[in-house]
Write a protein that holds these residues in place. Structure first.
Motif, PDB file in Angstrom:
ATOM      1  N   TYR A  83       0.753  -1.156   0.073  1.00 14.33           N
ATOM      2  CA  TYR A  83       0.094   0.204   0.088  1.00 14.33           C
ATOM      3  C   TYR A  83       0.810   1.380   0.041  1.00 14.33           C
ATOM      4  O   TYR A  83       0.105   2.497  -0.131  1.00 14.33           O
ATOM      5  CB  TYR A  83      -0.771  -0.024   1.206  1.00 14.33           C
ATOM      6  N   GLY A  84       2.041   0.980   0.192  1.00 15.30           N
ATOM      7  CA  GLY A  84       2.917   2.325   0.062  1.00 15.30           C
ATOM      8  C   GLY A  84       3.342   2.963   1.573  1.00 15.30           C
ATOM      9  O   GLY A  84       2.446   2.629   2.365  1.00 15.30           O
ATOM     10  N   THR A  85       4.449   3.451   1.651  1.00 18.67           N
ATOM     11  CA  THR A  85       4.817   4.007   2.977  1.00 18.67           C
ATOM     12  C   THR A  85       6.056   5.227   2.646  1.00 18.67           C
ATOM     13  O   THR A  85       6.336   5.342   1.481  1.00 18.67           O
ATOM     14  CB  THR A  85       5.505   2.831   3.680  1.00 18.67           C
ATOM     15  N   ASP A  86       6.084   5.941   3.774  1.00 21.11           N
ATOM     16  CA  ASP A  86       7.090   7.119   3.637  1.00 21.11           C
ATOM     17  C   ASP A  86       8.561   6.515   3.860  1.00 21.11           C
ATOM     18  O   ASP A  86       9.397   7.138   3.672  1.00 21.11           O
ATOM     19  CB  ASP A  86       6.862   8.124   4.628  1.00 21.11           C
ATOM     20  N   SER A  87       8.615   5.454   4.054  1.00 21.65           N
ATOM     21  CA  SER A  87       9.950   4.874   4.572  1.00 21.65           C
ATOM     22  C   SER A  87      10.911   4.959   3.155  1.00 21.65           C
ATOM     23  O   SER A  87      10.428   4.494   2.137  1.00 21.65           O
ATOM     24  CB  SER A  87      10.077   3.425   4.994  1.00 21.65           C
ATOM     25  N   PRO A  88      12.203   5.269   3.121  1.00 19.78           N
ATOM     26  CA  PRO A  88      12.899   5.006   2.163  1.00 19.78           C
ATOM     27  C   PRO A  88      12.938   3.804   1.469  1.00 19.78           C
ATOM     28  O   PRO A  88      13.073   2.779   2.090  1.00 19.78           O
ATOM     29  CB  PRO A  88      14.284   5.427   2.612  1.00 19.78           C
ATOM     30  N   PRO A  89      13.133   3.555   0.238  1.00 19.98           N
ATOM     31  CA  PRO A  89      13.334   2.317  -0.479  1.00 19.98           C
ATOM     32  C   PRO A  89      14.186   1.374   0.159  1.00 19.98           C
ATOM     33  O   PRO A  89      14.058   0.143   0.333  1.00 19.98           O
ATOM     34  CB  PRO A  89      13.425   2.413  -1.969  1.00 19.98           C
ATOM     35  N   ASP A  90      15.497   1.750   0.414  1.00 24.31           N
ATOM     36  CA  ASP A  90      16.417   0.977   1.003  1.00 24.31           C
ATOM     37  C   ASP A  90      16.150   0.589   2.434  1.00 24.31           C
ATOM     38  O   ASP A  90      16.440  -0.711   2.654  1.00 24.31           O
ATOM     39  CB  ASP A  90      17.769   1.957   1.233  1.00 24.31           C
ATOM     40  N   ASP A  91      15.269   1.097   3.146  1.00 22.56           N
ATOM     41  CA  ASP A  91      14.551   0.737   4.528  1.00 22.56           C
ATOM     42  C   ASP A  91      13.786  -0.494   4.146  1.00 22.56           C
ATOM     43  O   ASP A  91      13.921  -1.482   4.799  1.00 22.56           O
ATOM     44  CB  ASP A  91      14.233   1.779   5.200  1.00 22.56           C
ATOM     45  N   ILE A  92      13.009  -0.334   3.214  1.00 25.47           N
ATOM     46  CA  ILE A  92      12.087  -1.340   2.780  1.00 25.47           C
ATOM     47  C   ILE A  92      12.686  -2.658   2.478  1.00 25.47           C
ATOM     48  O   ILE A  92      12.538  -3.805   3.052  1.00 25.47           O
ATOM     49  CB  ILE A  92      11.172  -0.970   1.879  1.00 25.47           C
ATOM     50  N   LEU A  93      13.940  -2.512   1.650  1.00 19.29           N
ATOM     51  CA  LEU A  93      14.776  -3.671   1.120  1.00 19.29           C
ATOM     52  C   LEU A  93      15.171  -4.380   2.483  1.00 19.29           C
ATOM     53  O   LEU A  93      15.535  -5.556   2.602  1.00 19.29           O
ATOM     54  CB  LEU A  93      15.692  -3.148   0.252  1.00 19.29           C
ATOM     55  N   ARG A  94      15.791  -3.511   3.495  1.00 20.69           N
ATOM     56  CA  ARG A  94      16.707  -3.889   4.548  1.00 20.69           C
ATOM     57  C   ARG A  94      15.590  -4.763   5.534  1.00 20.69           C
ATOM     58  O   ARG A  94      15.872  -5.864   5.818  1.00 20.69           O
ATOM     59  CB  ARG A  94      17.184  -2.841   5.299  1.00 20.69           C
TER      60      ARG A  94
END
Length: 410
Positions: free
Chosen positions: A169-180
């Motif tokens: 659904y999407g988030t304000d977190s940076p993509p690198d944080d999501i991948l981590r």
């Protein structure tokens, strides 16, 4: 345990060696159970304190000939819970308790041998008490460990679901944080994923486990495991789509294993984080369109429903298009309680056969022909003109989509 002078003397001698016993037990656990050594020095400090408390409790139980108290069991349980939180396997935790009891018994046996009088009865009593103590504290530690483990699993599952909701659904977190965060759950979001959004034939039954099993069997040779999540009535599956898999075949494998009644929207495959979100939204919309239009088959592919996607983009335009194509027919049905819309749908579903449409509606072919003439007269569109027929068919589909939207919001 009935106490006597020999027992008290042996236990007293045992307690004088408390520091030695703690070191001996701690070193034995550290060398025999790798999980403790891997946990690091913090756990070793806690282990040393726990061993000391354990040995002191055993001494109290032996000295006073009593059972383990509730407070003492609670301390043991707290240790079991901490080991669960520290990721030490239950078998290793129980192994550690047995190691402490064995070390204690070895030293108690030494003291029994050193006793100058007759220590046979005392030795038997102490041995029986050590066995009871070991069994009781192991049971308490195991129960506490299991409770803590269930709590940890629930917390991890909650975190997993929250993470996947952020992905979809999407988030304000940076993509690198999501991948981590993805890697902490064992997910590789750099791959391409095929999205499936399904609806079970039984809305009362949670279907995540069934879909997870079916999806796993469908992608056995894939480079990663499928990701499955239950959200309200929808079961969402993200299937890794690499060169070993055919996206055109995998959904049918999944539905084939699940059985009749399942319906799935399909989106993607798409690569990367944004691609996964796009594939999921496509799959969800494909399912909604397939259900709204009563399309046959368990699988609805977004790429095959692009026309209806465009119709759904602007709800106001759908209503305008339906009014333009079918407005007089809808008004006539509402006013006269007639079935012009239903007849027209059945006529197209019967491949333009008046006879088959009549059989489906339990009406005489003459009745069907009369209704179709009314359709042409009221709408102004001709059923002999291919362009007009196409417009009417699109109008009927748009009408269904509009009805489905109103049902969702009502």
């Amino acid at each position: 345990m009935a106490r006597g002078g020999s027992v008290n003397f042996i236990i007293g001698s045992f307690l004088e060696r408390l520091d030695e016993i703690v070191v001996r037990c701690t070193d034995a656990i550290w060398s025999a159970i790798p999980a403790y050594e891997r946990a690091g020095d913090t756990v070793k400090d806690d282990l040393r304190a726990s061993v000391r408390d354990n040995v002191a409790t055993l001494s109290e139980v032996l000295s006073n000939g009593r059972a383990v108290s509730r407070d003492e069991l609670e301390r043991i349980e707290r240790v079991g819970a901490r080991r669960a939180e520290g990721g030490i396997p239950l078998d290793d935790v129980l192994h550690a308790y047995r190691t402490v009891s064995r070390c204690c018994w070895d030293i108690l046996a030494e003291e029994c041998k050193r006793y100058e009088g007759d220590a046979l009865d005392a030795t038997i009593l102490i041995a029986e008490a050590v066995l009871r103590y070991t069994d009781e504290i192991s049971t308490s530690a195991a129960k506490a460990y299991a409770r803590a483990q269930r709590t940890i699993v629930r917390q991890q599952e909650g975190a997993r679901r929250e993470f996947l909701a952020d992905v979809l659904y999407g988030t304000d977190s940076p993509p690198d944080d999501i991948l981590r965060r993805a890697h902490t759950f064992g997910y590789d979001l750099s791959l391409s994923y095929l999205a499936m959004v399904g609806q079970s034939p039984n809305a009362e039954v949670r279907s995540e486990a069934a879909v997870s099993t079916a999806a796993g069997n469908a992608v056995l040779d894939a480079s990663a495991d499928p990701i499955v999540l239950q959200r309200a009535e929808h079961t969402i599956a993200l299937l890794p789509a690499d060169s070993s898999l055919d996206p055109g075949v995998v959904p049918e494998k999944v539905t084939g294993e699940l059985g009749a009644g399942w319906r799935f929207g399909i989106g993607g495959p798409e690569p990367g984080l944004e691609g996964i979100r796009r594939a999921y939204l496509e799959a969800r919309e494909a399912l909604e369109i397939g259900i709204a239009l009563h399309i046959d088959g368990p699988v609805f592919r977004f790429d095959e429903l692009l026309l209806y996607h465009f119709l759904r983009v602007e709800p106001g335009l759908i209503d305008r298009f339906v009014e333009q194509m079918l407005g007089p027919l809808i008004a006539h049905d509402e006013r006269r309680k007639s079935e012009l819309i239903k007849t027209l749908e059945c006529y197209f579903d019967s491949d333009g056969s008046v006879k088959l449409a009549g059989e489906a509606l339990f009406a005489h072919p003459h009745t069907i022909s009369y209704r179709l003439k009314q359709v042409q007269k009221l709408s102004g569109w001709s059923l002999r003109n291919p362009e007009d027929k196409l417009r009417l068919q699109l109008g009927l589909r748009a009408h269904r989509l509009a009805q489905a939207r109103r049902d969702e919001t009502s």
